[in-house]
Design a protein around this motif. Structure first.
Motif, PDB file in Angstrom:
ATOM      1  N   ASN A 264     103.629  49.123  73.124  1.00 48.73           N
ATOM      2  CA  ASN A 264     103.128  47.804  72.766  1.00 48.73           C
ATOM      3  C   ASN A 264     101.953  48.085  71.844  1.00 48.73           C
ATOM      4  O   ASN A 264     100.799  48.053  72.248  1.00 48.73           O
ATOM      5  CB  ASN A 264     102.694  47.063  74.045  1.00 48.73           C
TER       6      ASN A 264
ATOM      7  N   ASN B 251      96.844  60.449  68.757  1.00 48.39           N
ATOM      8  CA  ASN B 251      96.775  59.377  67.769  1.00 48.39           C
ATOM      9  C   ASN B 251      98.108  59.282  67.044  1.00 48.39           C
ATOM     10  O   ASN B 251      98.505  60.208  66.332  1.00 48.39           O
ATOM     11  CB  ASN B 251      95.637  59.703  66.790  1.00 48.39           C
ATOM     12  N   ILE B 252      98.780  58.162  67.198  1.00 53.62           N
ATOM     13  CA  ILE B 252     100.129  58.030  66.631  1.00 53.62           C
ATOM     14  C   ILE B 252     100.089  58.023  65.100  1.00 53.62           C
ATOM     15  O   ILE B 252     101.079  58.331  64.437  1.00 53.62           O
ATOM     16  CB  ILE B 252     100.850  56.769  67.189  1.00 53.62           C
TER      17      ILE B 252
ATOM     18  N   GLN C 172      99.813  39.618  72.535  1.00 56.54           N
ATOM     19  CA  GLN C 172      98.429  40.085  72.401  1.00 56.54           C
ATOM     20  C   GLN C 172      97.464  38.976  71.977  1.00 56.54           C
ATOM     21  O   GLN C 172      96.265  39.073  72.203  1.00 56.54           O
ATOM     22  CB  GLN C 172      98.365  41.237  71.392  1.00 56.54           C
TER      23      GLN C 172
ATOM     24  N   ASP D  65      96.935  57.527  74.262  1.00 60.26           N
ATOM     25  CA  ASP D  65      96.029  56.516  73.718  1.00 60.26           C
ATOM     26  C   ASP D  65      94.920  57.230  72.947  1.00 60.26           C
ATOM     27  O   ASP D  65      94.691  58.426  73.141  1.00 60.26           O
ATOM     28  CB  ASP D  65      95.435  55.657  74.841  1.00 60.26           C
TER      29      ASP D  65
ATOM     30  N   GLY E 139     100.150  54.157  73.129  1.00 58.87           N
ATOM     31  CA  GLY E 139      99.117  53.114  73.256  1.00 58.87           C
ATOM     32  C   GLY E 139      99.181  52.526  74.646  1.00 58.87           C
ATOM     33  O   GLY E 139      99.446  51.349  74.843  1.00 58.87           O
TER      34      GLY E 139
ATOM     35  N   LYS F 252      90.589  47.641  68.503  1.00 58.39           N
ATOM     36  CA  LYS F 252      91.537  48.733  68.211  1.00 58.39           C
ATOM     37  C   LYS F 252      92.841  48.586  68.995  1.00 58.39           C
ATOM     38  O   LYS F 252      93.820  49.238  68.702  1.00 58.39           O
ATOM     39  CB  LYS F 252      90.904  50.096  68.553  1.00 58.39           C
ATOM     40  N   ALA F 253      92.814  47.718  70.021  1.00 61.42           N
ATOM     41  CA  ALA F 253      94.033  47.490  70.790  1.00 61.42           C
ATOM     42  C   ALA F 253      94.848  46.345  70.205  1.00 61.42           C
ATOM     43  O   ALA F 253      95.993  46.115  70.597  1.00 61.42           O
ATOM     44  CB  ALA F 253      93.687  47.173  72.245  1.00 61.42           C
TER      45      ALA F 253
HETATM   46  C1  LIG Z   1      98.119  46.241  72.581  1.00 63.36           C
HETATM   47  S1  LIG Z   1      97.377  47.555  73.453  1.00 63.36           S
HETATM   48  C2  LIG Z   1      98.662  47.868  74.651  1.00 63.36           C
HETATM   49  C3  LIG Z   1      98.152  48.401  75.959  1.00 63.36           C
HETATM   50  C4  LIG Z   1      99.207  48.502  77.046  1.00 63.36           C
HETATM   51  N1  LIG Z   1     100.315  49.334  76.663  1.00 63.36           N
HETATM   52  C5  LIG Z   1      99.727  47.135  77.405  1.00 63.36           C
HETATM   53  O1  LIG Z   1     100.867  46.801  77.057  1.00 63.36           O
HETATM   54  O2  LIG Z   1      98.994  46.350  78.036  1.00 63.36           O
HETATM   55  C6  LIG Z   1      97.488  48.880  72.297  1.00 63.36           C
HETATM   56  C7  LIG Z   1      96.915  50.202  72.765  1.00 63.36           C
HETATM   57  O3  LIG Z   1      97.102  51.168  71.747  1.00 63.36           O
HETATM   58  C8  LIG Z   1      95.965  51.992  71.634  1.00 63.36           C
HETATM   59  N2  LIG Z   1      95.894  52.522  70.261  1.00 63.36           N
HETATM   60  C9  LIG Z   1      95.337  51.942  69.184  1.00 63.36           C
HETATM   61  N3  LIG Z   1      95.481  52.744  68.110  1.00 63.36           N
HETATM   62  C10 LIG Z   1      96.144  53.841  68.532  1.00 63.36           C
HETATM   63  C11 LIG Z   1      96.588  55.033  67.885  1.00 63.36           C
HETATM   64  N4  LIG Z   1      96.358  55.224  66.580  1.00 63.36           N
HETATM   65  N5  LIG Z   1      97.240  55.958  68.606  1.00 63.36           N
HETATM   66  C12 LIG Z   1      97.465  55.764  69.918  1.00 63.36           C
HETATM   67  N6  LIG Z   1      97.093  54.648  70.582  1.00 63.36           N
HETATM   68  C13 LIG Z   1      96.423  53.703  69.909  1.00 63.36           C
HETATM   69  C14 LIG Z   1      94.819  51.063  71.975  1.00 63.36           C
HETATM   70  O4  LIG Z   1      93.712  51.806  72.429  1.00 63.36           O
HETATM   71  C15 LIG Z   1      95.437  50.204  73.059  1.00 63.36           C
HETATM   72  O5  LIG Z   1      95.209  50.748  74.323  1.00 63.36           O
END
Ligand SMILES: C[S@@+](CC[C@H](N)C(=O)[O-])C[C@H]1O[C@@H](n2cnc3c(N)ncnc32)[C@H](O)[C@@H]1O
Lengths: 338, 278
Positions: free
Chosen positions: B181, B161-162, A212, B124, B99, B204-205
């Protein structure tokens, strides 16, 4: 190649049914020729003209047997006949001018392929800032492309006044062309070209923390086939996965190329100058702009229409002549009992 | 200044030459001005957002700011996962991706695994991600229809939301495979991110918590070790940051619910994925 001594050595060859038939026809024809020959001087005019007519027609048949029928029966089908091709062009002597000539040759092949309905894809091109291409790789996947283009391998030389040359002096530069046989994954496996554990896969350059933390595109891949020392780098695609696929394709083609060369050497075909031109450092063709002339040094063929060659049309003449020369040399070897 | 020279000042000569080729090709196809695209790149916008796609395995994944751009490390382990376990139409998998972002992980698995052998759900919290992952599913023919008559793999995007204690009620367990991820960048590293990441991709990602960036792993592990959340012989694959292997390994091990836990390296030699079997 059609002297009676040579033809006699055909007997050495394994007899096959169609071959024996053709052979018998050939012997018969020769007998007829002998018989008729005596009558060519016959005092009777009608007899003479009949004999001469017969003689000519039989002679024509002999000609056909010797130049077409027998060779076609004797030359085994090409083991590479169903393979596509990878064409690699690399600038050689001559700096930027050589890179400009890569562009011209590339266009020549593209035109030729378009005119003959072969599809091609550019796998990679490495452009230089002044205009010109340092190296390029194109894929022609249609079966038969390799046999069609294989004799393009070697050093191509250009003699002309570069655009950049103010004094009007003629420069000589070179471009190396390598045509490789394209094999599919399955063929590579069935031919046992390599073992996966012999291939080292490396990604290029450091990526810091990676994951990331980084979104820069770092897709370059390098393969090393340890036993042969062949390395292939691929970086033109945007993903690792694609570059890796491409790199394996090139590695397989290189290994297949080595195998083809080895097989040919085993068959002692290397006596032939065309085949020994597999030594890719040999200069095979010269493009002389001032004289509008292109000469292929292996077969001593010159075409006085450089523009037509570079536009792709004239290239076909060389390819046909080279193909013919190759078939003839194969025939010669067979006749020598190899 | 010529375009190549401008890009070279940002990227170095060889990277600049390659990116310019990709940009030119895209400009030609999309009828955009090469100059404009190069201007955007010079302002640190990621190449992938400019081009609108990122190859991921054999798939072309649509990307759009601020949804995280799929990384080659993720591509690598996803392909490895697809080879490590394989479902069949007779024994199909239910897969949960936490996510999901662009949807790249489940969509690639849908592509690589046999037809009719996986039904995937991506969750997500980001609306941008949910919309984009649905677009991607549709583009590759994996969107879930009202009735699926033919044998195919499907993907569905769900908001959940996890970190929410009620997470389980938003999804539909049990699952055979869970992938994630999750955001894993700790605060002190967040400050040092390249601008193309920090200015364009969704914080947030990326942001995994103030201390060690490990906030998400205990939450994920807690959910999937709940009774009935995973089927027997469940599989878990979690991407981790470059120095988080040991910590995440421990988080899983402490639960005592995993038969086997291993750490996979990425192609650059960094620990990248924790792979576990229940
Ligand atoms: C690092 S990115 C990974 C995206 C994708 N899986 C990839 O590998 O390219 C993390 C993702 O988790 C989502 N995310 C962040 N906080 C979260 C939560 N509390 N619950 C669920 N998803 C969440 C973000 O919106 C983002 O899309």
């Amino acid at each position: 190649m059609s002297t009676p001594e040579d033809i006699a050595s055909l007997r050495i060859l394994k007899e096959t049914e169609p071959l024996r038939e053709a052979w018998e026809r050939y012997t018969k024809c020769n007998e007829t020729l002998d018989d008729t020959r005596a009558l060519l001087d016959d005092p009777d005019e009608t007899m003479r003209s009949m004999a001469s007519e017969e003689y000519n027609s039989v002679q024509e048949e002999v000609e056909e047997l010797v130049t077409d029928t027998l060779p076609a029966l004797l030359i085994p089908p090409s083991p590479t006949g169903n393979l596509g091709a990878l064409i690699e062009l690399k600038a050689g002597v001559g700096g930027a001018e050589s890179c400009l000539f890569v562009v011209d040759l590339l266009r020549m092949y593209q035109r030729f392929l378009e005119n003959s309905d072969y599809k091609y894809t550019m796998v990679s091109t490495n452009e230089i800032e002044q205009g010109g291409i340092r190296d390029a790789l194109m894929e022609v996947s249609a079966p038969g492309a390799y046999d069609l283009l294989r004799w393009e391998s070697g050093v191509h030389r250009v003699q002309r006044v570069p655009h950049t040359e103010a004094s009007g002096r003629v420069h000589t530069s070179t471009v190396a062309v390598i045509v490789l046989p394209l094999v599919t994954e399955q063929e590579a496996q069935s031919q046992q070209l390599y073992r996966m554990e012999d291939v080292r896969i490396e990604v290029m350059r450091a990526r810091g923390a990676g994951g990331q933390h980084v979104n820069k595109t770092e897709s370059a891949v390098r393969l090393t086939h340890v036993p042969s020392g062949i390395t292939v780098s691929m970086q033109d695609e945007r993903s690792q996965h694609q570059n890796r696929r491409r790199a394996f394709q090139v590695l397989q083609a290189r290994l297949m190329d080595q195998k083809v060369v080895r097989d040919m050497a085993d068959k002692r075909a290397a006596k032939n100058n065309l085949v020994s031109g597999v030594d890719r450092s040999d200069k095979i063709r010269t493009y002389n702009y001032a004289q509008e002339r292109v000469t292929d040094h292996r077969i001593g063929l010159s075409l006085m229409n450089l523009s037509s060659v570079l536009e792709g049309d004239g290239l076909g003449n060389f390819l046909t002549a080279l193909q013919k020369n190759y078939r003839e040399s194969l025939m010669e070897q067979m006749l020598q009992g190899n | 200044m010529p375009l190549l020279r401008r890009l070279t000042s940002l990227l170095g000569p060889s990277q600049a030459a390659r990116e310019l080729q990709w940009i030119k090709k895209h400009a030609l196809q999309a009828r955009l001005s090469v100059e404009d695209l190069v201007d955007r790149r010079m302002r640190d916008e990621p190449l992938q957002y400019i081009l609108g796609t990122q190859p991921f395995g054999p798939l072309d994944i649509r990307v759009r700011a601020p949804v995280l751009i799929p990384r080659p490390e993720t591509e690598h382990w996803t392909i490895k996962l697809s080879e490590a376990v394989s479902p069949t139409p007779a024994k199909p998998f239910r897969l949960l991706d936490i996510g999901t972002g662009t949807g790249c992980i489940p969509l690639l698995l849908c592509h690589l695994w046999p037809k009719g052998s996986v039904s995937a759900c991506g969750v997500d919290v980001s609306d941008d991600a949910l919309t984009l992952s649905r677009e991607n599913a549709k583009a590759h023919g994996f969107e879930r229809g009202p009735v699926d008559l033919e044998l195919r793999n499907t993907f569905q995007a769900v908001r959940a939301n996890i970190l929410d204690p009620a997470f389980t009620t938003s999804v539909d367990p049990p699952y055979d495979v869970v992938t994630s991820n999750p955001p894993y960048i700790p605060f002190h590293e967040y400050l040092d991110l390249p601008r193309s990441v920090s200015r364009f991709e969704d914080p947030k990602a990326l942001f995994g918590g103030p201390m060690d960036g490990l906030d998400f792993y205990p939450a994920i592990v807690k959910v999937l070790t709940q009774d009935g959340f995973m089927n027997r012989n469940g599989i878990v694959a979690l991407e981790i940051g470059h120095q988080q292997g040991e910590d995440v390994h421990k988080i899983l091990k402490q639960t005592g619910k995993f038969k086997e836990i291993s750490i996979w390296n990425d192609p650059w030699g960094k620990q990248r994925t924790v792979f576990a079997k229940m």
